[in-house]
Design an enzyme around this catalytic site. Structure first.
Site, PDB file in Angstrom:
ATOM      1  N   CYS A  59     137.532  66.452 -29.900  1.00  0.00           N
ATOM      2  CA  CYS A  59     136.203  66.942 -29.529  1.00  0.00           C
ATOM      3  C   CYS A  59     136.158  68.425 -29.915  1.00  0.00           C
ATOM      4  O   CYS A  59     136.923  69.226 -29.383  1.00  0.00           O
ATOM      5  CB  CYS A  59     136.047  66.735 -28.022  1.00  0.00           C
ATOM      6  N   CYS A  86     121.231  74.779 -20.936  1.00  0.00           N
ATOM      7  CA  CYS A  86     121.057  73.615 -20.046  1.00  0.00           C
ATOM      8  C   CYS A  86     121.732  73.949 -18.711  1.00  0.00           C
ATOM      9  O   CYS A  86     122.915  74.294 -18.679  1.00  0.00           O
ATOM     10  CB  CYS A  86     121.680  72.370 -20.677  1.00  0.00           C
ATOM     11  N   CYS A 103     125.349  72.651 -17.440  1.00  0.00           N
ATOM     12  CA  CYS A 103     126.473  72.695 -18.379  1.00  0.00           C
ATOM     13  C   CYS A 103     127.216  74.025 -18.288  1.00  0.00           C
ATOM     14  O   CYS A 103     126.597  75.091 -18.327  1.00  0.00           O
ATOM     15  CB  CYS A 103     125.926  72.489 -19.796  1.00  0.00           C
ATOM     16  N   CYS A 162     133.760  67.046 -21.067  1.00  0.00           N
ATOM     17  CA  CYS A 162     132.590  67.575 -21.757  1.00  0.00           C
ATOM     18  C   CYS A 162     131.774  68.402 -20.774  1.00  0.00           C
ATOM     19  O   CYS A 162     131.631  68.052 -19.616  1.00  0.00           O
ATOM     20  CB  CYS A 162     131.731  66.439 -22.272  1.00  0.00           C
ATOM     21  N   GLU A 190     137.470  76.092 -27.107  1.00  0.00           N
ATOM     22  CA  GLU A 190     138.291  74.973 -26.679  1.00  0.00           C
ATOM     23  C   GLU A 190     138.058  73.728 -27.518  1.00  0.00           C
ATOM     24  O   GLU A 190     136.949  73.453 -27.965  1.00  0.00           O
ATOM     25  CB  GLU A 190     138.034  74.675 -25.208  1.00  0.00           C
ATOM     26  N   CYS A 217     126.932  78.937 -25.942  1.00  0.00           N
ATOM     27  CA  CYS A 217     125.770  78.168 -26.403  1.00  0.00           C
ATOM     28  C   CYS A 217     124.516  78.862 -25.887  1.00  0.00           C
ATOM     29  O   CYS A 217     124.498  79.369 -24.770  1.00  0.00           O
ATOM     30  CB  CYS A 217     125.823  76.738 -25.862  1.00  0.00           C
TER      31      CYS A 217
HETATM   32  N1  SAH Z   1     125.332  70.831 -27.380  1.00  0.00           N
HETATM   33  C1  SAH Z   1     125.526  69.475 -27.669  1.00  0.00           C
HETATM   34  C2  SAH Z   1     126.975  69.075 -27.763  1.00  0.00           C
HETATM   35  C3  SAH Z   1     127.912  69.670 -26.740  1.00  0.00           C
HETATM   36  S1  SAH Z   1     127.671  69.180 -25.081  1.00  0.00           S
HETATM   37  C4  SAH Z   1     124.779  68.582 -26.685  1.00  0.00           C
HETATM   38  O1  SAH Z   1     124.335  69.086 -25.673  1.00  0.00           O
HETATM   39  O2  SAH Z   1     124.642  67.413 -26.965  1.00  0.00           O
HETATM   40  C5  SAH Z   1     128.421  67.602 -25.086  1.00  0.00           C
HETATM   41  C6  SAH Z   1     127.908  66.656 -24.016  1.00  0.00           C
HETATM   42  O3  SAH Z   1     128.361  67.060 -22.719  1.00  0.00           O
HETATM   43  C7  SAH Z   1     126.393  66.626 -23.930  1.00  0.00           C
HETATM   44  O4  SAH Z   1     125.904  65.304 -23.910  1.00  0.00           O
HETATM   45  C8  SAH Z   1     126.142  67.332 -22.644  1.00  0.00           C
HETATM   46  O5  SAH Z   1     124.930  66.966 -22.105  1.00  0.00           O
HETATM   47  C9  SAH Z   1     127.307  66.914 -21.794  1.00  0.00           C
HETATM   48  N2  SAH Z   1     127.523  67.742 -20.614  1.00  0.00           N
HETATM   49  C10 SAH Z   1     127.252  69.049 -20.468  1.00  0.00           C
HETATM   50  N3  SAH Z   1     127.546  69.466 -19.229  1.00  0.00           N
HETATM   51  C11 SAH Z   1     128.020  68.391 -18.560  1.00  0.00           C
HETATM   52  C12 SAH Z   1     128.500  68.187 -17.235  1.00  0.00           C
HETATM   53  N4  SAH Z   1     128.553  69.177 -16.363  1.00  0.00           N
HETATM   54  N5  SAH Z   1     128.891  66.948 -16.902  1.00  0.00           N
HETATM   55  C13 SAH Z   1     128.858  65.925 -17.809  1.00  0.00           C
HETATM   56  N6  SAH Z   1     128.419  66.057 -19.067  1.00  0.00           N
HETATM   57  C14 SAH Z   1     128.006  67.282 -19.448  1.00  0.00           C
HETATM   58 FE1  SF4 Z   2     124.608  73.854 -25.079  1.00  0.00          FE
HETATM   59 FE2  SF4 Z   2     125.698  72.707 -22.968  1.00  0.00          FE
HETATM   60 FE3  SF4 Z   2     123.139  72.291 -23.500  1.00  0.00          FE
HETATM   61 FE4  SF4 Z   2     125.030  71.208 -25.089  1.00  0.00          FE
HETATM   62  S1  SF4 Z   2     124.657  70.750 -22.930  1.00  0.00           S
HETATM   63  S2  SF4 Z   2     123.159  72.301 -25.721  1.00  0.00           S
HETATM   64  S3  SF4 Z   2     126.578  72.828 -24.994  1.00  0.00           S
HETATM   65  S4  SF4 Z   2     124.049  74.266 -22.956  1.00  0.00           S
END
Ligand code: SAH
Ligand code: SF4
Length: 384
Positions: free
Chosen positions: A106, A117, A120, A348, A93, A113
């Site tokens: 974006c 985390c 996410c 995001c 996406e 990934c």
């Molecule tokens: N992997 C990278 C970039 C992609 S994630 C990273 O983690 O930075 C992009 C952003 O979305 C990151 O700051 C991540 O922490 C945030 N993000 C992930 N899950 C989210 C959620 N459920 N609500 C709000 N932000 C989220």
């Molecule tokens: Fe991967 Fe989501 Fe963690 Fe970014 S926030 S590193 S996309 S698992």
């Protein structure tokens, strides 16, 4: 048989080597480059190349052009989520966000990934595969072409939106610095004065804090904006929210952020996904403020988007207010970000949420995190 090449993985020298190998004069590389910059990667469409060369190139180039399989519009036309499918069937996406003065795309760097985390949606789906530089760059090309041609549908474009992409953020699916060379190739293409001509300051790489990748970014020597997803200001909590912290703890991360700032003269952003009763207390704000001040960083607070299968939620409006107030009190420079695209699952961390639901997969890493975080917080005692 020679292996198929994705032309976007070739820099100028690579294109020159390719045309030389094919017994062609050097200026053919310039012609090829000019087409690629325009987003044309099908040799058959490169009308100033001789027919025979077009045929040879068509045999050599890997077909990596994605198909647009879904286009969801949210926020009254200000957010567009594009679901793109590559020839091997893998889908990713890309989100386009429109503002009166800029159009930000974006982009994703991986299908899925591996970082796990637990809050996410992308992390929940696990890792599927790396994207190639061509697949990453094409996301910008598709969004840019759609804006330039007005293909998004007039009714979906708010009046006065820019007609081309002005900013690129690596905040889609995947961890850009777990696919570092591809991320660097993409930045080079985007920034190339003979390429997309996007200023480095208009490019933001968001990372979970892969220190070796940040060091590679320093070597790139371009003032790209670095955003570090911090989310926790102590190692015990960050180990849970951002599992890679066990390999690269906060002290190491701070050191590399400082080096990045010194090398590029750019202020680094710290991202903080604010999760109700997880990292939204006064103590959390104090820890964050301390780190932000030390690094002279800018903090972006993003209330958590609900993620299917994850019990954590965004904090109440009251908690958000007091968190922001506390940051200010403690001298941190912070902005509360809007949560664009919620109604299209395009925010995001929401990317591929629907897939995750359908596939019903959960990463083992995410399963125990909620209980462990709960334990951490009760052992610290309630604090605000
Ligand atoms: N992997 C990278 C970039 C992609 S994630 C990273 O983690 O930075 C992009 C952003 O979305 C990151 O700051 C991540 O922490 C945030 N993000 C992930 N899950 C989210 C959620 N459920 N609500 C709000 N932000 C989220
Ligand atoms: Fe991967 Fe989501 Fe963690 Fe970014 S926030 S590193 S996309 S698992």
């Amino acid at each position: 048989m020679t292996t198929a090449i994705d032309p976007y993985t070739l820099d100028r020298d690579g294109l020159e080597a390719l045309v030389a190998e094919l017994g062609q004069p050097r200026y053919r590389a310039d012609q090829l480059h000019a087409w690629l910059v325009k987003g044309v990667d099908d040799p058959e469409e490169m009308t100033d190349l001789p027919k025979e060369l077009r045929t040879t190139l068509a045999e050599r180039f890997a077909p990596a052009r994605p198909e647009l399989v879904e286009h969801a519009v949210a926020d009254g036309g200000r957010t567009h989520k594009l679901l793109l499918r590559f020839p091997d069937g893998e889908a990713i996406e890309t989100v386009l966000m429109l503002y009166p003065d800029r159009a930000t795309v974006c982009i994703s760097t991986q299908a899925g990934c591996a970082m796990g985390c637990p809050f996410c949606a992308t992390g929940q789906a696990g890792f599927r595969r790396q994207l190639t530089a061509g697949e990453v760059i094409r996301q910008v090309i598709v969004a840019d072409a759609a804006l330039r041609s007005g293909d998004m549908g007039e009714e979906h474009l708010p009046e006065g939106s820019p007609d081309h992409v002005t900013n690129v953020v690596f905040m889609g699916m995947g961890e850009p610095l777990a696919n570092t060379e591809v991320t660097l190739d993409t930045v080079r293409w985007l920034n190339d004065p003979d390429g997309f001509r996007l200023g480095a300051r208009h490019i933001t790489v968001s990372t979970v804090g892969l220190v070796p990748g940040i060091r590679r970014l320093i070597e790139l020597d371009l003032p790209v904006t670095l955003a570090v997803s911090l989310h926790a200001g102590n190692d015990a909590l960050r180990d849970e929210l951002v599992p890679i912290n066990r390999t690269h703890p906060i002290a190491e991360l701070e050191e590399v952020v400082r080096d990045y700032r010194e090398a590029t003269n750019r202020r680094v952003s710290l991202e903080w996904c604010l999760i109700g009763d997880v990292n939204d207390s006064a103590t959390d704000a104090d820890e964050l403020a301390r780190i932000a001040r030390r690094l002279r960083a800018h903090v972006n607070v993003i209330p958590m988007n609900p993620t299917p299968g994850v019990q954590w939620k965004e904090p109440t409006a009251e908690r958000v207010r007091s968190f922001m107030g506390r940051l200010e009190e403690r001298g941190a420079n912070a902005t509360l970000r809007d949560t664009r695209g919620r109604d299209a699952d395009a925010a995001c961390g929401q990317l591929l949420a629907s897939y995750t639901l359908n596939a019903g997969r959960r990463l083992p890493a995410a399963v125990g995190a909620a209980e462990r975080v709960e334990q951490l917080r009760t052992s610290d005692g309630p604090d605000a």
